[in-house]
Design an enzyme around this catalytic site. Structure first.
Site, PDB file in Angstrom:
ATOM      1  N   THR A  27      18.157 -38.155   3.989  1.00 23.92           N
ATOM      2  CA  THR A  27      19.146 -37.224   4.682  1.00 23.92           C
ATOM      3  C   THR A  27      18.746 -35.823   4.121  1.00 23.92           C
ATOM      4  O   THR A  27      18.004 -35.372   3.468  1.00 23.92           O
ATOM      5  CB  THR A  27      20.512 -37.520   3.749  1.00 23.92           C
ATOM      6  OG1 THR A  27      20.485 -37.283   2.558  1.00 23.92           O
ATOM      7  CG2 THR A  27      20.947 -38.965   4.283  1.00 23.92           C
ATOM      8  N   ASP A  28      19.365 -34.925   4.902  1.00 20.15           N
ATOM      9  CA  ASP A  28      19.286 -33.388   4.478  1.00 20.15           C
ATOM     10  C   ASP A  28      20.204 -32.927   3.550  1.00 20.15           C
ATOM     11  O   ASP A  28      20.980 -33.967   3.057  1.00 20.15           O
ATOM     12  CB  ASP A  28      19.342 -32.674   5.808  1.00 20.15           C
ATOM     13  CG  ASP A  28      20.631 -32.696   6.575  1.00 20.15           C
ATOM     14  OD1 ASP A  28      21.745 -33.027   6.076  1.00 20.15           O
ATOM     15  OD2 ASP A  28      20.545 -32.372   7.711  1.00 20.15           O
ATOM     16  N   PHE A  29      20.462 -31.695   3.284  1.00 14.08           N
ATOM     17  CA  PHE A  29      21.496 -31.314   2.202  1.00 14.08           C
ATOM     18  C   PHE A  29      22.890 -31.657   2.737  1.00 14.08           C
ATOM     19  O   PHE A  29      23.656 -31.606   1.929  1.00 14.08           O
ATOM     20  CB  PHE A  29      21.160 -29.929   1.944  1.00 14.08           C
ATOM     21  CG  PHE A  29      21.595 -28.835   3.032  1.00 14.08           C
ATOM     22  CD1 PHE A  29      22.687 -28.221   2.822  1.00 14.08           C
ATOM     23  CD2 PHE A  29      20.835 -28.494   3.977  1.00 14.08           C
ATOM     24  CE1 PHE A  29      23.145 -27.511   4.052  1.00 14.08           C
ATOM     25  CE2 PHE A  29      21.197 -27.750   4.897  1.00 14.08           C
ATOM     26  CZ  PHE A  29      22.397 -27.042   5.087  1.00 14.08           C
TER      27      PHE A  29
END
Length: 148
Positions: A27-29
């Site tokens: 995942t990203d942030f």
């Protein structure tokens, strides 16, 4: 001695299905799967589809001549986001096998909801990167598992 074989998915109705879990690293942030990581999920789907059909990458490299596959073109359309801890399914269908090329259609879903779809063109190559005909028996192997 215990031999562990991780989940490699299954074949049904002409397609290979691979369960994939979304981890923090995917995942990203914002907690949404980073777009490029779908390519990793799709690669796992293609690899395990071939492996469960009886043609692993390791076997290809041990052949005479040693062979491999390279993605020549991929088109991905993103329909909805996947999030951390989601249980996904990568569906892989080999739509065409001709000469040196494989045309592959893939989807990533979550509980039947389409998240991403892809069209992939992969080519068979030798270790110098030159195109080579698809391995003998590939069509038959994929045909057997696709038919059940």
């Amino acid at each position: 001695m215990t031999v562990y074989d991780p989940q490699a998915g299954y074949w049904r109705d002409g397609a290979h299905y691979l369960p994939v879990r979304v981890y923090y690293e995917d995942t990203d942030f914002t907690g949404i799967v980073y777009y490029a990581n779908y390519l990793k999920f799709l690669e796992r789907g293609r690899t395990d589809a071939l492996r469960t059909a009886g043609l692993s990458h390791a076997q290809l490299l041990q052949g005479d001549p040693p062979l491999g596959f390279a993605v020549r073109k991929v088109t991905v359309e993103y329909h909805a986001p996947a999030r951390i801890d989601d249980a996904l399914v990568v569906e892989t269908r080999f739509s065409s096998l001709t000469g040196v090329r494989m045309a592959i259609e893939q989807t990533v879903t979550r509980e039947g909801v389409l998240l991403a779809s892809a069209e992939v063109e992969a080519v068979c190559i030798d270790l110098d990167g030159r195109p080579k005909r698809l391995p003998a028996g590939l069509k038959d192997a994929l045909g057997k598992v696709a038919r059940g």
